[in-house]
Design a protein around this motif. Structure first.
Motif, PDB file in Angstrom:
ATOM      1  N   GLU A  37      27.152  36.978 -25.342  1.00 48.72           N
ATOM      2  CA  GLU A  37      28.193  35.967 -25.120  1.00 48.72           C
ATOM      3  C   GLU A  37      29.527  36.625 -24.819  1.00 48.72           C
ATOM      4  OE1 GLU A  37      28.015  32.909 -24.588  1.00 48.72           O
ATOM      5  OE2 GLU A  37      25.899  32.701 -25.078  1.00 48.72           O
ATOM      6  N   HIS A  38      29.796  37.751 -25.484  1.00 53.67           N
ATOM      7  CA  HIS A  38      31.056  38.460 -25.232  1.00 53.67           C
ATOM      8  C   HIS A  38      31.115  38.948 -23.780  1.00 53.67           C
ATOM      9  CE1 HIS A  38      34.473  41.126 -25.860  1.00 53.67           C
ATOM     10  NE2 HIS A  38      33.794  42.009 -25.155  1.00 53.67           N
ATOM     11  N   ARG A  68      23.139  38.552 -29.571  1.00 52.53           N
ATOM     12  CA  ARG A  68      23.556  37.338 -28.855  1.00 52.53           C
ATOM     13  C   ARG A  68      25.070  37.228 -28.838  1.00 52.53           C
ATOM     14  NH1 ARG A  68      20.341  33.030 -32.734  1.00 52.53           N
ATOM     15  NH2 ARG A  68      21.496  33.483 -34.615  1.00 52.53           N
ATOM     16  N   LEU A  69      25.715  37.822 -29.845  1.00 45.61           N
ATOM     17  CA  LEU A  69      27.177  37.888 -29.812  1.00 45.61           C
ATOM     18  C   LEU A  69      27.635  38.776 -28.650  1.00 45.61           C
ATOM     19  CD1 LEU A  69      29.809  37.090 -31.342  1.00 45.61           C
ATOM     20  CD2 LEU A  69      29.664  39.321 -32.436  1.00 45.61           C
ATOM     21  N   ALA A  77      27.877  31.932 -31.368  1.00 42.67           N
ATOM     22  CA  ALA A  77      27.239  33.246 -31.502  1.00 42.67           C
ATOM     23  C   ALA A  77      27.898  34.075 -32.601  1.00 42.67           C
ATOM     24  CB  ALA A  77      27.298  33.988 -30.161  1.00 42.67           C
ATOM     25  N   SER A  78      29.194  33.845 -32.830  1.00 37.14           N
ATOM     26  CA  SER A  78      29.928  34.621 -33.839  1.00 37.14           C
ATOM     27  C   SER A  78      29.551  34.229 -35.258  1.00 37.14           C
ATOM     28  CB  SER A  78      31.442  34.375 -33.723  1.00 37.14           C
ATOM     29  OG  SER A  78      31.918  34.741 -32.481  1.00 37.14           O
ATOM     30  N   ASN A 114      21.423  38.459 -34.326  1.00 39.33           N
ATOM     31  CA  ASN A 114      22.811  38.002 -34.413  1.00 39.33           C
ATOM     32  C   ASN A 114      23.764  38.891 -33.619  1.00 39.33           C
ATOM     33  OD1 ASN A 114      22.566  35.671 -35.961  1.00 39.33           O
ATOM     34  ND2 ASN A 114      22.514  36.821 -37.881  1.00 39.33           N
ATOM     35  N   SER A 115      23.578  40.199 -33.709  1.00 36.55           N
ATOM     36  CA  SER A 115      24.540  41.077 -33.030  1.00 36.55           C
ATOM     37  C   SER A 115      24.349  41.060 -31.519  1.00 36.55           C
ATOM     38  CB  SER A 115      24.470  42.503 -33.585  1.00 36.55           C
ATOM     39  OG  SER A 115      23.269  43.125 -33.224  1.00 36.55           O
ATOM     40  N   GLU A 147      30.395  28.876 -26.661  1.00 35.72           N
ATOM     41  CA  GLU A 147      29.142  29.581 -26.981  1.00 35.72           C
ATOM     42  C   GLU A 147      29.420  30.812 -27.838  1.00 35.72           C
ATOM     43  OE1 GLU A 147      27.140  30.300 -23.257  1.00 35.72           O
ATOM     44  OE2 GLU A 147      26.860  28.166 -22.883  1.00 35.72           O
ATOM     45  N   TYR A 148      30.535  31.477 -27.547  1.00 34.58           N
ATOM     46  CA  TYR A 148      30.890  32.662 -28.323  1.00 34.58           C
ATOM     47  C   TYR A 148      31.164  32.305 -29.785  1.00 34.58           C
ATOM     48  CZ  TYR A 148      32.917  37.235 -29.250  1.00 34.58           C
ATOM     49  OH  TYR A 148      33.166  38.486 -29.761  1.00 34.58           O
ATOM     50  N   ASN A 155      27.105  33.448 -37.312  1.00 33.88           N
ATOM     51  CA  ASN A 155      26.172  34.155 -38.187  1.00 33.88           C
ATOM     52  C   ASN A 155      26.410  35.653 -38.242  1.00 33.88           C
ATOM     53  OD1 ASN A 155      24.583  32.198 -39.436  1.00 33.88           O
ATOM     54  ND2 ASN A 155      23.476  31.837 -37.526  1.00 33.88           N
ATOM     55  N   LYS A 156      27.374  36.118 -37.440  1.00 35.66           N
ATOM     56  CA  LYS A 156      27.688  37.533 -37.419  1.00 35.66           C
ATOM     57  C   LYS A 156      28.789  37.842 -38.432  1.00 35.66           C
ATOM     58  CE  LYS A 156      26.736  41.446 -35.872  1.00 35.66           C
ATOM     59  NZ  LYS A 156      27.982  42.130 -36.059  1.00 35.66           N
TER      60      LYS A 156
END
Lengths: 402, 402
Positions: free
Chosen positions: B138-139, B134-135, A145-146, B131-132, A141-142, A148-149
């Motif tokens: 997840e982190h 949801r990262l 999530a990453s 984006n930031s 999942e990470y 698009n960042k």
């Protein structure tokens, strides 16, 4: 005054917990003091772990508290990790203590088999325990999530390499390929950017399984975008990439190692003679030279005499061994000299492919799709029934709601 | 043949999307060609982002497709990122093209303010965008998933440092402290092992806010285990740790930077004179020297003359500016010379503290707990109503079910 003999069971996997359960059912606790030792206070179903690993099932569905299936008024439970078995002193060293035994059942399970390939343990994920699969799920999942960042879009973030196309590898790839569209939706990612590789050294996926079913499975998975690299040994696993023997490299932040298992290293470290960590046990499941030690499950090697090769270590066989082992323990304690011989009865083999897809072989009958998938659930539920009766099936069982 | 003048709006945050919405409502598209440029095809509610950041609300609840609230038959929408504003040539350079304008509305939002502290951008998370957050969510989950997988239990995995105890910092700490017990349950972790630090350089949390309410907020958060380090400037952020001015260091794998914002660097890079990235706009919201350029939201600096200090950049002010800006645009196009003067009306300020806790100030009235929490939801829903009417409130609104 006669002291009751002490039975110690190491490990509450399929073999260990079922042995404990059968001993209680046969009232052996009246004649022996039974102790179960396990690292966690829960039992989990290893054969389901590919699902929480991909995030298609919650990990709590694969585990149950030991106290919920074993009556802890009838046996002792020690939550601790085994360090070493002192088989000549009849005691087991634990991280926080030690325990003596008259009879020992070793059901310590397995470790990933790396075949000495460098970098595997450091740089890959395993599908091995509740702890390891929920970490893998979160990692996947990470990655999504990453993506698009990142300012630069690195392809390796969305590349997933599953090393090994045996049962675990194929079942995990099946679940992951089902989950990917959901993750893409969740994180605004074009599904075309995601790559799943299934890499296998042998000349076929699911080596040893029916060819027609293997082809069916590969077609299903390829239609979901999985790319197979069969006949492709891996040379090395590095941080962020897999090096193949043919010189190619695949960059990936998620390398999952499922090329098979070996018995727990505790067995070897305790001085038993092993092959890939497994002890070739006697016909009654006892360790050669140790009449008071039974070894079952992934730590036990049993030869299929029809083909003169070992049976693959499966949950099915571990459970059947628990039946024989508990019966033999009871017989030993009651003074019988002739013990039962273990003979596996392979009732069927089903591999799920995610969603409603599966393949299976029950006797000579081949199953595909929905019927195989239903059979898989029946097998899973049967185990729950054997272990905890109808209540456990209702609590942890899998049901198709059409 | 008279060509219609072109209005270009940069950014679909609170200011930009509300300007577009108001222009359509006043039928300005009959007299002008209106174009909205935004990086994403969705608008999101920055003031809600602390919730998906902590995982207490799904990020999709904080965003909505632009096409669902703006009638794209009436205005043009360009999904692209702004690179530079060529204000003397009346055009905007985009990553994938350019766009001319007669009138420009700049609503490009903000960037985290680092105050030049080294290592912030490289080593910390921001609460800034879908984006930031949801990262970050997840982190955080990955940290909890990792803990039981590590052989050595490193404390820094379960230590969370939130730099800045302003509104965003406090609201995030509130949500996180609510989420921690759930995560501990999910990953078999003793909640006592988790540490949340709220670090603030100023002599108080929520600087400038009512003291009694600040104390209430700190008590609520401390009762959930949050540790405050007030009056504690940060010297440097390194990989895995925060160095404080007083010599102490806090090891943490999760450092969240919420010490305030500055205007988008595009403004400064485009040659506007700025203070902390913000342009001190004229009373009618136009940029000094550029009668055809309006600047609103986090990029605009407005002085509160009562205290001779800038108003803090808030959603409330951005929305009010959009009303004035759209009115002034319509007036300009219809040839009026006298434009409206912008004057913020602070209707109330509420900070949520997670769960049912909040603090708020509406006029002179102090709100605590449930009533403040209800007020926060009313404010959030009011915005949705202004933007998309009752249907949007029903779709994305927040409701208390007691």
């Amino acid at each position: 005054m006669n002291k009751k003999p002490k039975i110690v069971i190491l490990g509450a996997g399929y073999g260990g917990i079922m042995t404990a359960s059968r001993l209680i059912k046969s009232n052996t606790q009246q004649d022996a003091e039974i102790t179960l030792v396990n690292k966690h206070n829960y039992h989990y179903q290893t054969t389901w772990l590919h699902e929480p690993a991909a995030g298609t099932l919650h990990h709590d569905k694969t585990r149950m508290e030991i106290s919920s299936v074993i009556d802890l008024k009838k046996i002792n439970f020690i939550k601790d990790s085994v360090v070493e078995i002192k088989k000549d002193e009849k005691k087991v060293i634990l991280e926080n203590g030690e325990v003596d035994y008259d009879y020992l059942v070793i059901g310590l399970g397995s470790e990933p088999e790396t075949f000495g390939i460098p970098g595997v343990n450091e740089n890959s994920f395993a599908i091995r325990s509740v702890n390891s699969v929920r970490l893998l799920r979160e990692h996947i999942e990470y990655m999504f999530a990453s993506y698009n960042k990142e300012d630069e879009k690195h392809e390796d973030i969305l590349t997933f390499v599953v090393a090994g196309a045996g049962f675990t590898g194929i079942e995990f790839v099946g679940e992951l390929s089902e989950r990917v569209p959901e993750l893409c939706e969740e994180y605004d990612i074009d599904p075309k950017k995601v790559k799943i590789y299934s890499v296998e050294a042998a000349p076929t996926a699911l080596p040893g399984f029916d060819e027609e079913l293997v082809e069916y499975a590969m077609n299903v998975l390829e239609s979901r975008g999985v790319e197979f690299k069969i006949n492709t040994p891996i040379k090395e696993v590095q941080d962020g990439k897999v090096l193949l023997n043919d010189g190619e490299e695949i960059k990936s932040q998620t390398i999952v190692w499922t090329t098979g298992i070996r018995g727990s290293s505790i067995i070897e470290d305790s001085g038993f003679e092993t092959m890939r960590g497994r002890v070739k046990v006697e016909k009654d499941l006892r360790a050669p030279g140790y009449d008071n030690v039974f070894i079952i499950g992934d730590c036990a090697l049993i030869i299929n005499e029809e083909i003169n090769r070992p049976y693959p270590p499966t949950a099915q066989i571990a459970i059947q061994q628990a039946y024989t082992c508990s019966k033999n323990l009871k017989d030993l304690i009651s003074g019988k000299e002739e013990l039962d011989v273990f003979k596996p009865e392979i009732q069927g083999t089903v591999a799920s492919l995610g969603g409603k897809e599966a393949i299976g072989l029950v006797g000579d009958r081949k199953l595909y799709g929905g019927s195989a998938s239903a059979m898989k659930k029946i097998i899973d539920n049967k185990y729950l029934f054997q272990l905890g009766g109808v209540p456990l099936v209702l609590k942890k069982g899998k049901f198709n709601f059409f």
